[in-house]
Each structure stands twice: as C-alpha cells, then as structure tokens.
Write a protein that holds these residues in place. Structure first.
Motif, short mmCIF file in Angstrom:
data_model
loop_
_atom_site.label_atom_id
_atom_site.label_comp_id
_atom_site.label_asym_id
_atom_site.label_seq_id
_atom_site.Cartn_x
_atom_site.Cartn_y
_atom_site.Cartn_z
N GLN A 110 1.13 -1.35 0.11
CA GLN A 110 0.00 -0.13 -0.04
C GLN A 110 0.95 1.38 0.09
O GLN A 110 0.52 2.41 -0.37
N ASP A 111 1.84 1.22 0.43
CA ASP A 111 2.93 2.43 0.42
C ASP A 111 3.68 2.60 -0.73
O ASP A 111 4.08 3.50 -1.26
N GLU A 112 4.16 1.33 -1.42
CA GLU A 112 4.93 1.34 -2.36
C GLU A 112 4.31 0.60 -3.64
O GLU A 112 4.52 -0.70 -3.60
N LYS A 113 3.48 1.16 -4.29
CA LYS A 113 2.55 0.24 -5.03
C LYS A 113 3.01 -0.28 -6.29
O LYS A 113 2.76 -1.35 -6.96
N CYS A 114 4.43 0.15 -6.45
CA CYS A 114 5.14 -0.59 -7.72
C CYS A 114 6.06 -1.63 -7.27
O CYS A 114 6.74 -2.47 -7.99
N ASP A 126 4.39 -2.51 10.63
CA ASP A 126 5.37 -2.32 9.42
C ASP A 126 5.19 -2.90 8.12
O ASP A 126 5.59 -2.68 7.10
N ASN A 127 4.52 -4.11 8.27
CA ASN A 127 4.36 -4.96 7.33
C ASN A 127 2.56 -5.07 6.83
O ASN A 127 2.03 -5.77 7.46
N ASN A 229 -3.76 6.72 -4.06
CA ASN A 229 -2.56 6.08 -4.17
C ASN A 229 -2.88 5.06 -5.45
O ASN A 229 -1.99 4.96 -6.41
N PHE A 230 -3.77 4.24 -5.71
CA PHE A 230 -4.18 3.42 -6.72
C PHE A 230 -4.99 3.96 -7.65
O PHE A 230 -5.03 3.37 -8.86
#
Length: 385
Positions: A110-114, A126-127, A229-230
C-alpha cells in the motif's frame, strides 16, 4: 456363471467403497495441515519484534485464506467468477492477474504500489501488505491464525504449548517473549480482523453499500489509499467520501485528481470532476475553491510531489484539463474564469499556451475558446470574435 457374476459384483462394490473412503479422508488431511501450521505459530509466540513471525511462509498463508474463505461464505459473501475478479483487481489496484500463472498470490504494497515482489510477511505495523488469493478470489492481510480463530476453544490441546516460556536475551538480560495468551484484547483483535476482511471483500467484489458505510467509519485509511494511491475512482460514493475528507489539505486533495502509475505516467481522473459536477452548489463551490488553490500552488511550485521529476508537457496537460473541466462545473460569474485565468496570469502562461497548441488542445472541442476568453476575463473587444 452366477457365482462368477456375484464375485465380480462384490469386488466392484469393494473397490467403490475403497474409493469413497479415500475421498472421505481428504478433509482430515486439510485439518492436519491446519493443525500443524497453528501449532507452529503458537509455539513461535506473539512477539514479531523478537522473531515470532520469522518462519511464516506460504503454508501459513494457505491455511489462513482457507479459513477466511469459509468465514466469508458464512457471512454473506458471494463468489464472483475468475474473469470478473481479474477485471476488478486491475480496476482497483492496477495489477494484472495472469490466469496461466501458477503463482497462487499477488502482493499489494500500500505504501510502495510498484513493489511487486512476492514475499510472505505476516501483518504487523511495519508490514501491512495485502495479499490477493487467486484460488479463493479474495483479498486479505497476512494475519497469524490466533488473530483469526479462537484456538483455545477449537484446539484446546494446543494451549499446553503456551506453558513453555520463550526465553530470549535482550541487552544481557533474559526475558520471556509474549505468547498469544498474553495479548489481553485478543478476542477484540479477532473480531476487528474478521470484520475488516468481510467488509473489504463484500464492498469491493459484491458492491455492498452497507459494508462501504462500515469502512468509512472503521477503515478510512484503506478507502483513501484506494483513491489517492491506486487511483480507484469508479465508485462515486467512495470518491465523494475522499473529497470531503481532503479538500482542506491541498497536498492530499490533489492526489484525488492525479494518479502516478508505476511506469511514471500521470493519469488525470476525470471521473472525480464528474462527481463534483453532480453535487450541491455549496459542495461545488468549496471544491472549486480548493481546485483553484491547487492550480495556483502547482503553477508556482516546481518541486511538488507529482510533477517535480516530470516534464512540463505533462504538467501543462494535467493542469490544463483540471482547469478546463472546472469551468464546466458551474457558470457562476465569479469563479467561471478563475482556473484558466490562473494559468494565463502565471509567468509561464506563454509556455502553457504553446503546450496546449502543440497538443491540439487535447482534442477537446471548446478548450481553445475558453483559454482565449480568459485572457480578457470574458470581455469582447473590437475586432475580436
């Protein structure tokens, strides 16, 4: 001959009975697998900071989604076809599922969609990865089983494992790491996890309005992530909710209108403008005022989150479209020309105009007309059309 036929019949019946018995033991094998996974998790404890989750793997996630699939069915979730599920996942998360692939899961960061690397990390602060199950057509966090099922009631024999302390050394001192029985609000955690699982899946894949309302109250961050984000803007109710929660914060507000894809492309969400166009006049005004602030900010800021490393050509296109569609929302004389006037009045106005012309005004019929009108505030002078 009769005796031979009788013997053949008995042998056939016996073979059938063996086949039936073989099928009947399959559920026991599944339960044994679940039992093994649960035993491992209980023995490892409930302290991820001390390594309790270090040895979780695909088998742990397999056991989880099997339990979750049953829970969803018991709570009104309706299975959708593989084809519809694939379409939904691409529409919501911009991720493509390859039906021919043997990979059982996709991971959504969700934080780094790539980030598309598939690894198996249980849910922690954290995960917070979302896992897409291709087998059961659902999405879930990677919850440890004790945070989903009441293991003390369902598997009472395993509770004896928690009597064995998990002794570790921290800064020269020996301490006992937390076990699941030590978590005081574990039952409430289970309830919350199952409610999130159910509401997310029923809203996204069954279009459940009741579950969307629950998510608005209890899972707001997830809903905002879907849009900002998405770039999931197909649901008008969702878009309205996110607009209302972000219009007072320009940095967050603009994320509703632009979405940066993994390849670097910036997508303009026209659907958001369509939602605003159908709101009350009061809501239109407050959102248009925020859009005006957004355009002013972006025309002055060369280091914004969305355009800092992008070409001016893309910046002109996105801001131009945002300004153009804003003029279509209302004909109120005091704000009708505000948006294009902001671009026209900027020191780089000539550069914007050059980009608009070069791209044929993005093939929007009256884009050029409105742009030209805003140079004079809509006033016609002698010799002008």
């Amino acid at each position: 001959m009769k005796n031979i036929i009788t013997i053949l019949f008995i042998l056939t019946l016996s073979a059938c009975n063996k086949t039936i018995k073989k099928e009947e033991v399959q559920p026991e094998k599944v339960n044994t697998t679940l039992n093994t996974v649960l035993e491992k998790q209980i023995m490892a404890g409930a302290a991820p900071e001390y390594g309790s989750f270090d040895h979780y793997d695909k088998k742990d996630l397999d056991a989880l989604v099997e339990i979750e699939a049953t829970h969803l069915q018991q709570n009104g979730f309706k299975n959708i076809s593989n084809e519809d599920f694939i379409k939904k996942i691409e529409e919501i998360f911009n991720r493509k599922i390859d039906p021919a692939s043997t990979t059982a899961y996709l991971k959504i960061n969700q934080d780094e969609k790539c980030d598309k690397d598939l690894n198996f990390k249980p849910f922690t602060a954290d995960n917070q990865y979302i896992y897409i199950s291709k087998k059961y057509n659902l999405i879930t966090y990677f919850y440890p089983l004790p945070t989903i099922i009441d293991y003390k009631t369902l598997y009472p024999k395993l509770t004896a494992l928690e009597n064995i302390p998990i002794e570790i050394e921290v800064e020269g001192e020996k301490i006992n790491a937390a076990r699941w029985k030590d978590i005081p609000d574990l039952q409430q955690i289970r309830n919350d996890n199952l409610q999130i699982l159910t509401a997310r899946n029923k809203y996204l894949f069954n279009d459940s309005k009741v579950d969307l309302e629950w998510l608005k109250l209890h899972d707001k961050q997830f809903l905002e992530t879907l849009v900002k984000n998405f770039g999931y803007v197909k649901n008008k109710d969702l878009v309205s909710f996110v607009l209302e929660n972000n219009y007072n914060n320009t940095d967050e507000f603009e994320k509703v209108f632009f979405n940066v894809r993994c390849k670097g492309d910036i997508v303009f969400n026209k659907e958001v403008m369509d939602v605003i166009a159908h709101l009350t006049s009061g809501d239109k005004t407050k959102y248009l005022n925020s859009i005006s602030d957004l355009i002013i900010k972006e025309t002055k800021d060369n280091n914004s989150w969305v355009f800092s490393d992008k070409s001016f050509e893309k910046k002109a296109e996105i801001l131009g479209k945002l300004a153009y569609y804003s003029t279509k929302i209302t004909e109120s004389s005091n704000i009708y020309y505000t948006f294009f006037s902001t671009l026209n009045g900027n020191m780089e106005g000539k550069n914007y105009e050059a980009e608009f012309k070069k791209n044929n005004y993005y093939n929007i019929p009256d884009f050029k007309k409105i742009w030209e009108e805003t140079k004079t505030g809509g006033i016609s002078y002698p010799g002008m059309e």
